[in-house]
Design an enzyme around this catalytic site. Structure first.
Site, PDB file in Angstrom:
ATOM      1  N   GLU A 180     -11.455  -8.260   2.339  1.00  0.00           N
ATOM      2  CA  GLU A 180     -10.944  -8.750   1.126  1.00  0.00           C
ATOM      3  C   GLU A 180     -10.949 -10.489   0.929  1.00  0.00           C
ATOM      4  O   GLU A 180      -9.875 -11.083   1.028  1.00  0.00           O
ATOM      5  CB  GLU A 180      -9.451  -8.378   1.121  1.00  0.00           C
ATOM      6  CG  GLU A 180      -9.235  -6.804   0.947  1.00  0.00           C
ATOM      7  CD  GLU A 180      -7.953  -6.294   1.027  1.00  0.00           C
ATOM      8  OE1 GLU A 180      -6.829  -7.024   0.834  1.00  0.00           O
ATOM      9  OE2 GLU A 180      -7.531  -5.078   1.470  1.00  0.00           O
ATOM     10  N   HIS A 476      -7.725   2.767   2.092  1.00  0.00           N
ATOM     11  CA  HIS A 476      -7.846   1.274   1.937  1.00  0.00           C
ATOM     12  C   HIS A 476      -7.647   0.583   3.112  1.00  0.00           C
ATOM     13  O   HIS A 476      -7.169   1.294   4.194  1.00  0.00           O
ATOM     14  CB  HIS A 476      -6.387   0.722   0.812  1.00  0.00           C
ATOM     15  CG  HIS A 476      -6.650   0.945  -0.412  1.00  0.00           C
ATOM     16  ND1 HIS A 476      -6.238  -0.034  -1.575  1.00  0.00           N
ATOM     17  CD2 HIS A 476      -7.084   2.103  -1.184  1.00  0.00           C
ATOM     18  CE1 HIS A 476      -6.653   0.515  -2.615  1.00  0.00           C
ATOM     19  NE2 HIS A 476      -7.151   1.785  -2.492  1.00  0.00           N
ATOM     20  N   GLU A 477      -7.928  -0.627   3.504  1.00  0.00           N
ATOM     21  CA  GLU A 477      -8.112  -1.351   4.452  1.00  0.00           C
ATOM     22  C   GLU A 477      -9.023  -0.385   5.339  1.00  0.00           C
ATOM     23  O   GLU A 477      -8.684  -0.108   6.360  1.00  0.00           O
ATOM     24  CB  GLU A 477      -6.766  -1.784   5.109  1.00  0.00           C
ATOM     25  CG  GLU A 477      -6.033  -2.832   4.478  1.00  0.00           C
ATOM     26  CD  GLU A 477      -5.389  -2.304   3.187  1.00  0.00           C
ATOM     27  OE1 GLU A 477      -4.765  -0.894   3.314  1.00  0.00           O
ATOM     28  OE2 GLU A 477      -5.250  -2.559   2.065  1.00  0.00           O
ATOM     29  N   GLU A 495     -11.416   1.127  -0.604  1.00  0.00           N
ATOM     30  CA  GLU A 495     -11.265  -0.240  -1.021  1.00  0.00           C
ATOM     31  C   GLU A 495     -12.106  -0.891  -0.156  1.00  0.00           C
ATOM     32  O   GLU A 495     -13.390  -0.873  -0.657  1.00  0.00           O
ATOM     33  CB  GLU A 495      -9.808  -0.504  -0.596  1.00  0.00           C
ATOM     34  CG  GLU A 495      -9.442  -1.860  -1.433  1.00  0.00           C
ATOM     35  CD  GLU A 495      -7.938  -2.400  -0.852  1.00  0.00           C
ATOM     36  OE1 GLU A 495      -7.403  -3.152  -1.683  1.00  0.00           O
ATOM     37  OE2 GLU A 495      -7.822  -2.197   0.275  1.00  0.00           O
ATOM     38  N   GLU A 501      -5.837  -5.645  -6.975  1.00  0.00           N
ATOM     39  CA  GLU A 501      -4.162  -6.093  -6.767  1.00  0.00           C
ATOM     40  C   GLU A 501      -3.978  -7.595  -6.569  1.00  0.00           C
ATOM     41  O   GLU A 501      -2.963  -8.179  -6.590  1.00  0.00           O
ATOM     42  CB  GLU A 501      -3.910  -5.331  -5.358  1.00  0.00           C
ATOM     43  CG  GLU A 501      -4.760  -5.667  -4.280  1.00  0.00           C
ATOM     44  CD  GLU A 501      -4.367  -5.063  -3.039  1.00  0.00           C
ATOM     45  OE1 GLU A 501      -3.791  -3.834  -2.885  1.00  0.00           O
ATOM     46  OE2 GLU A 501      -5.115  -5.220  -1.832  1.00  0.00           O
TER      47      GLU A 501
HETATM   48  C1  NOJ Z   1      -2.761  -2.430   0.138  1.00  0.00           C
HETATM   49  C2  NOJ Z   1      -3.329  -1.374  -0.735  1.00  0.00           C
HETATM   50  O1  NOJ Z   1      -4.703  -2.044  -1.252  1.00  0.00           O
HETATM   51  C3  NOJ Z   1      -2.421  -1.323  -2.033  1.00  0.00           C
HETATM   52  O2  NOJ Z   1      -3.230  -0.573  -2.876  1.00  0.00           O
HETATM   53  C4  NOJ Z   1      -1.310  -0.587  -1.645  1.00  0.00           C
HETATM   54  O3  NOJ Z   1      -0.447  -0.663  -2.640  1.00  0.00           O
HETATM   55  C5  NOJ Z   1      -0.489  -1.446  -0.439  1.00  0.00           C
HETATM   56  N1  NOJ Z   1      -1.449  -1.878   0.618  1.00  0.00           N
HETATM   57  C6  NOJ Z   1       0.674  -0.907  -0.010  1.00  0.00           C
HETATM   58  O4  NOJ Z   1       0.206   0.357   0.664  1.00  0.00           O
HETATM   59 CA    CA Z   2      -5.986  -3.729   0.214  1.00  0.00          CA
END
Ligand code: NOJ
Ligand code: CA
Length: 695
Positions: A180, A476-477, A495, A501
């Protein structure tokens, strides 16, 4: 800009076996792409070092670059190699993707297989397999079974990529825990991953040397585009590229672990992932290339159409990033309530949106990022008292909206491994088939990194277990995409980059060139869950110090430009109300029959046209960096003899990403393949176009 023509050939497979050479030893071999434009050669020198090189139309792209490994026992594969045999073949097939940017993919290459002898003390021989396509090449190492050796403990892989110049490059640092980051544009000689990324780091971040993450994209002074990545990353650590700026040299550097001496432990027989080099005369050619997916194995899951469904989705999500509501139950601002979920289901069902994500539904969020308390806090099955999971799932079904589950592990991976069956079992009981996973924080077990071999195996085990439960994964991650979606089509999106975000809470947000950077780097690897569609660009009243550095029309364009089979409709429903531009979001599909990049320059602008899967409507998205753009584009990808009703959603004349981001126009007309589409993009702006055939 040139475009790839739609494939018009049969679905038959052609396998032509070519020359097989097995002389005592030989010291050079070469193979060219089907068109002959790309030539790969490999030889061994007087010291027995194996080097490969690559030319495009007679000019060097990769100068002689060594192949090799070092092992934890101090032995190496490097010097003293001989080529024992050479085998050439060619392959041409067209296969179908269950979902994607295109339905049919042509996989056409020439292959050179070299067997090397006298390797290290432990390895008697190994192979390198090169596949050369018209859009680039891939190669991998293959280690056969050998008597007396069960496994190789790899200290590092030493594959070199010696560049032929000081190319302009778009890159993020090799971070063992996180992708990121914002992209940098520098010459190779200017790459300084440690210095340039010492501050402003994401939450979990490990940068150990001057190395870059792949895909890294470059442009030579002659205008050739090159992008380095890897394909089929399985049971092996991620490859990063260590940079020697003065020598213009990149060398593989695997992500390690603090728990083991080795970076990779591989039981024989095994093959490394493919090391890939995409080569194109246009920036758009990189986007239209199928090299990464082609270097993966065919679908192993069979028909997944009953549960892997491309769709748009809303969520109880953005309000938490805006800090209007919370994930946690305590504190009185809990977002995931039955009432909120039902309202959102009603909104989705009225607006042609197939899914709804609910975050913060399960117990554990009170201290989810507390480093001391993360292990064991989430069980992924117990809802908070104000959220009736069974009723929300039922109501969704009644309204034709699928509930997307959320499993935030807070990187307590061992907890998730223990509880995955229970979590997926609950989803099976409720007939739910899609889950967003997330892994925020430093990995537990301590000593592992998000991108090391242990985690690569974890991510893969999630796909395989989820497939047993007929569940699709949006991670994600995650680990970066390497085309695994071809083999495991339940890997629906992920992601693995700085998404929307960050606009809610990071200092400076994502700059206007972020999307034109992403499209030519991270997105070359595969789909991204960026979560587009925020209309309240200034984020008032929730985040007065943050904003999107975008126009509203550009947010529409993201649905086409940033490919993902699941696309979020991210904003709070009230910001769509009364907004005519919302019609584009209602109409745009997430699954495509064919895609063509109409123009583009890395980090500056791009325009992509896609035809809906199973239909004749076309959608076009165009985005710019902070500069205004004027494009006149041919619509000659449309079929002969058909007319289309066009709706063009464009930045207003005085629109600007900062000064006037929400000003847009909608114009309607009738067009054919002979029409010219004029697009005027504001500074930091974009445009979105829908073309519906007139019967
Ligand atoms: C990081 C994620 O990228 C995001 O989409 C999520 O809302 C938060 N973590 C909480 O899980
Ligand atoms: Ca993230």
């Amino acid at each position: 800009m040139t475009r790839q023509a739609s494939p018009h050939f049969s679905l038959s497979t052609m396998l032509l076996l070519g020359v097989f050479n097995n002389c005592a030893t030989m010291d050079a071999a070469s193979v060219s792409s089907p068109s002959g434009d790309i030539v790969l050669s490999c030889n061994t020198d007087a010291e027995g070092i194996a080097r490969y090189e690559v030319q495009h139309k007679g000019s060097p792209v990769i100068l002689p670059s060594a192949l090799g490994f070092s092992f934890t026992d101090g032995s190496t594969i490097g010097k003293g190699l001989t080529i024992l045999s050479e085998k050439q073949s060619s392959f041409d097939e067209t296969y179908e993707l269950p979902w994607g940017e295109r339905r049919l993919v042509r996989n056409h290459y020439k292959e050179l297989e070299l067997v090397f002898g006298k390797a290290s003390d432990g390895v008697k021989s190994f192979k390198v397999r090169f596949r050369v396509y018209d859009d680039g090449l891939g190669f991998r190492y293959e280690f056969p079974e050998q008597e007396g050796v069960d496994a190789l403990e790899i200290a590092d892989e030493n594959t070199q990529f010696h560049l032929a110049g000081n190319h302009t490059s778009w890159w993020i640092p090799a971070d063992w825990d996180c992708y990121e980051h914002l992209y940098s544009q520098t010459r190779i000689e200017g790459i300084d991953a440690l210095g340039m990324y010492k501050d402003n780091r994401p939450m979990s971040s490990t940068i150990v040397e001057n190395a870059v993450c792949t895909p890294i994209t470059m442009k030579t002074d002659d205008g050739l585009l090159i992008s380095f990545h890897e394909a089929a990353l399985l049971d092996y650590p991620e490859m990063t590229l260590r940079v020697n700026p003065q020598e213009h040299m990149l060398q593989s550097s695997l992500v390690g672990s603090r728990r083991t001496e080795w970076k990779a432990r591989c039981e024989l027989p095994f093959s490394t992932p493919w090391r890939t080099i995409q080569i194109s005369e246009t920036a758009g050619g990189l986007i239209d290339s199928c090299l990464i997916i082609n270097l993966n194995e065919p679908n192993k899951l069979g028909d997944v159409s009953d549960y892997v469904r491309p769709m748009k989705y809303v969520g109880i999500w953005w309000e938490m990033h805006l800090d209007r509501n919370t994930w946690a139950y305590e504190g009185g601002r809990h977002g995931a309530t039955t009432e909120n979920a039902k309202k959102l289901i009603d909104f989705a069902s009225k607006n042609n949106i197939g899914g709804m994500l609910v975050e913060g539904w399960n117990t554990g969020w009170e201290n989810w990022i507390d480093p001391e308390a993360r292990e064991g806090i989430f069980d992924f099955t117990t809802p908070y008292p104000d959220y009736d999971l069974v009723e929300v799932a039922r109501y969704g079904k009644e309204k034709g909206v699928e509930l997307i589950m959320h499993h935030e592990t807070s990187a307590a991976i061992t907890t998730y491994i223990d509880r995955m069956d229970a979590a997926f079992g609950l989803m099976r009981d409720l007939d739910l088939h899609c889950v967003k996973t997330g892994h925020v924080g430093d990995i537990i077990p301590v000593g592992e990194y998000h991108h090391g071999q242990w985690m690569v195996n974890f991510y893969q085990s999630v796909y395989e277990k989820a497939a047993e439960y007929r569940i699709a994964i949006n991670a994600h991650e995650p680990i970066k995409p390497t085309g695994i979606r071809r083999t495991y089509p339940n890997a629906i999106s992920r992601e693995g980059a700085r998404g929307q975000e960050y606009n809610a809470w990071s200092p400076g947000s994502n700059p206007p060139d972020h999307v034109p950077n992403l499209v030519f780097t991270r997105l070359l690897a595969g789909p991204m869950d960026y979560t587009p569609g925020v209309f309240n660009i200034k984020l008032k009243p929730y985040r007065p110090d943050n904003q999107l550095n975008s126009t509203l029309a550009k947010e529409l364009a993201l649905y086409v430009v940033l490919y993902s089979p699941i696309q979020m409709v991210a904003d709070l429903p009230e910001y769509y109300e009364g907004e005519p531009a919302f019609q584009f979001i209602r109409d745009v599909p997430c699954d495509w029959e064919e895609s063509h990049t109409l123009n583009g320059e890395v980090g500056q602008y791009v325009t992509i046209a896609r035809r809906e899967r199973g239909g004749d409507a076309w959608f076009i998205g165009s985005v710019s960096d902070e500069k205004p753009r004027h494009f006149e584009l041919k619509l000659d990808f449309l079929p002969e003899g058909k007319s289309y009703r066009m709706a063009k959603y464009a930045d207003a004349e005085d629109a600007h990403w900062d000064k006037n981001p929400c000003a847009y126009t909608i114009t309607r007309s009738v067009v054919t393949r002979d029409s010219v589409l004029t697009l005027d993009l504001a500074p930091g702006g974009g445009a979105a176009v829908a073309l519906v055939p007139i019967d």
